[in-house]
Structures are given as structure tokens and as C-alpha cells.
Design an enzyme around this catalytic site. Structure first.
Site, PDB file in Angstrom:
ATOM      1  CB  VAL A 256      50.670  31.990  42.372  1.00  0.00           C
ATOM      2  CG1 VAL A 256      52.116  32.252  42.711  1.00  0.00           C
ATOM      3  CG2 VAL A 256      49.734  32.849  43.209  1.00  0.00           C
TER       4      VAL A 256
ATOM      5  CB  SER B 100      58.312  41.277  48.916  1.00  0.00           C
ATOM      6  OG  SER B 100      57.956  41.980  50.080  1.00  0.00           O
TER       7      SER B 100
ATOM      8  CE1 TYR C 192      46.734  36.892  54.441  1.00  0.00           C
ATOM      9  CE2 TYR C 192      46.257  36.520  56.762  1.00  0.00           C
ATOM     10  CZ  TYR C 192      47.164  36.583  55.728  1.00  0.00           C
ATOM     11  OH  TYR C 192      48.492  36.335  55.958  1.00  0.00           O
TER      12      TYR C 192
END
Ligand SMILES: NC(=O)c1ccc[n+]([C@@H]2O[C@H](COP(=O)([O-])OP(=O)(O)OC[C@H]3O[C@@H](n4cnc5c(N)ncnc54)[C@H](O)[C@@H]3O)[C@@H](O)[C@H]2O)c1
Length: 266
Positions: A62, A15, A179
Site C-alpha cells: 500500500v 487476513s 502504532y
């Protein structure tokens, strides 16, 4: 470093920015191993860009050492068995990684970011750090290890590979506890990792984008993140992948974080 005839791992290749990077690698006659938790998206990318140049082993998280290792081994043996019968083609080597996987929200998608929401919980913080920062290091470390074990120097400088990570403007400007912290960590890892890998001929660079036109932009806090200083718009994925190509091919780019934000500051 040339792209032609070399294999690159691309995380988040199903994506957005990662998908555009896979496209650009194929256009330059390179090979891509997609590692993405979204197996459907990864398989679609293989179908649309060509299974001779793009490989996916299905869903790869991951954060899993074992899944990442399996995907690297699978991709290397897939491309080399595909090319076995072409006498003029030497065995194909893993030359680097472009690490684009990432998440913004917690797995539960509960409120937790922004001044009028609840505080970021420990589990949200841990999850975002785990995928964005630890997941990035997991793949970077295993790709570097594979390069060190397999590759001879590719040129007169002794270059053997490249690792490119994706930070964020929000990490550099101190926005969003989970984040932003994960992206600050990715930026902070750039120089220490470049120093650790220099003696093996592997460069490390990071890109810190502002808002780009991808599915993730729609879930970043604030429905409409501010446009850049100039040009007055969000970035296009090809502008990210153009920088990736420049970093791969320019050997003097090493140990730095490049802002790609049209002058925007958080
Ligand atoms: N789009 C923006 O505005 C923007 C700005 C700054 C930084 N970034 C960063 O750029 C990178 C690419 O983002 P994008 O905009 O293309 O987002 P995107 O959501 O389109 O792509 C992210 C990809 O990462 C994959 N992914 C998520 N968790 C994973 C995991 N555990 N294992 C493997 N794959 C996983 C997703 O399935 C998805 O395909 C991210 O690291 C993001 O934080 C994006």
C-alpha cells in the site's frame, strides 16, 4: 450506497478483518479488489470466495503509488471484461475502499515497544507510519481520484463513493508510540478528508476497534490484551464487517470515527 454490483478496494483483504470484509462484500453481491502485500493469502481468498467476485493482482504494497495504481486499473478492467457479455449488467464502477492493511512491529521485529524494552527507534517509527498512515492515504487518494474521474452520482443525494479507514482504540487512547501515533493520524485524517471529498459526493468514515480475534491480536503488546467492558470478550471479525456494511449503506454516516471496543478504554 448499495453494495450490489459495485466494486470496492479492500486493503489487508488476505487476513483478519479485511478478509471478513471481502467475504461480506461478496455475500452482498458486490465485487472486491484485494490489495495485500501477502500474495499467497490474497490468492487463497480469490480461490475460496470466487474469482468472479474477487480480484488480486498479486502482492500489493500500500505504500507504493505505482502498485496501487496498477491494482485499481487491473481490477476495474478484470471485472468489466468478465461482465462484458451480460447485456443486462452495466459497466461496473469502483464505489469505494475499506482500508484494513496494517502492521504492529518493525520490519526487523526487534524489541522496541513497551516500558521494559528499548525506545522506539526512528526507523521503526518511520516504517509503522509509512505503512499504516501513508499507505492508507495513498490508497484512499487514488480510489477517490478514480471515483471522481469515472463515476456519475449514484443516487438523488449525488453520492459517488465511500472511503472507510481502520484506526484503533490504541490510537485514540494514546498507547504505543509508533502504532498508536499512526492510528491517531488515521483518525485525525477522517474529518479533513471528508471535507475535501464532500463536494465530489464521497463520504469518509473511520472505525477504531479494540482487540479483535485476528492474527494481529497475537502480536499486539501484552500476550492477552484486556477484554471489553461488556461483552467480556474480544470482537469477532464479522462484528467489524457488519459495521462496515452499515457505514456503506447509511448516507448520514460521514466524517466520524466510530469506536468498536465494547466500552474498553486504554
Ligand atoms: N485485530 C485487532 O485487535 C485490531 C485492533 C485495532 C485495530 N486493528 C487494525 O485493523 C486492521 C486489520 O488488522 P487485522 O487484525 O485484520 O490484522 P492482520 O494482520 O490479520 O491483517 C493485516 C493485513 O495487512 C496486510 N499488510 C501489512 N502490510 C501491508 C502493506 N504494506 N501493504 C499491503 N498490505 C499489508 C497483511 O499482509 C495482512 O493481510 C489493521 O489496520 C489493524 O491495525 C486491529
Amino acid at each position: 450506497m448499495h453494495l450490489q454490483g459495485n466494486i470496492f478496494v479492500v486493503t489487508g483483504g488476505a487476513s483478519g478483518l479485511g478478509h471478513q470484509v471481502v467475504k461480506s462484500i461478496v455475500e452482498q453481491d458486490g465485487y472486491a479488489i484485494i490489495m495485500d502485500i501477502n500474495a499467497t493469502g490474497a490468492n487463497k481468498a480469490v480461490q475460496s470466495l470466487g474469482s468472479d467476485k474477487v480480484y488480486s493482482s498479486g502482492s500489493v504494497d500500500v505504500t507504493s503509488e505505482e502498485q496501487v495504481q496498477r491494482a485499481i486499473k487491473g481490477g476495474l478492467s478484470y471485472f468489466n471484461s468478465n461482465n462484458k457479455d451480460k447485456e443486462s449488467v452495466p459497466s461496473l464502477l469502483l464505489a469505494g475502499a475499506v482500508l484494513c492493511s496494517g502492521i504492529v512491529l518493525s520490519p526487523q521485529k526487534i524489541q522496541g515497544y513497551g516500558p521494559d524494552k528499548h525506545l522506539t527507534s526512528y526507523s521503526q517509527f518511520k516504517h509503522v507510519l509509512s505503512v499504516n498512515l501513508l499507505g492508507t492515504y495513498n490508497v484512499a487518494q487514488q480510489v477517490a481520484q478514480t471515483i471522481i474521474e469515472n463515476n456519475k452520482p449514484l443516487d438523488e443525494d449525488g453520492e459517488r463513493g465511500i472511503i472507510i479507514t481502520t484506526s484503533s482504540m490504541l490510537g485514540l487512547d494514546g498507547t504505543l508510540v509508533g502504532y498508536g501515533t499512526s492510528k491517531a493520524g488515521i483518525a485525525g485524517m477522517t474529518l479533513p478528508l471528508a471535507r475535501e471529498l464532500a463536494s465530489f459526493g464521497i463520504r469518509v468514515m473511520s472505525i477504531a476497534p479494540g482487540p479483535f480475534e485476528t492474527p494481529m491480536k497475537n502480536v499486539l503488546p501484552g500476550a492477552n490484551p484486556p477484554v471489553s467492558l461488556f461483552p467480556k470478550r474480544h470482537g469477532y471479525p464479522h462484528e467489524f464487517s457488519d459495521l462496515v456494511l452499515q457505514i456503506i449503506t447509511n448516507p448520514m454516516l460521514n466524517g466520524s470515527v466510530i469506536r468498536l471496543d465494547g466500552g474498553l478504554r486504554g
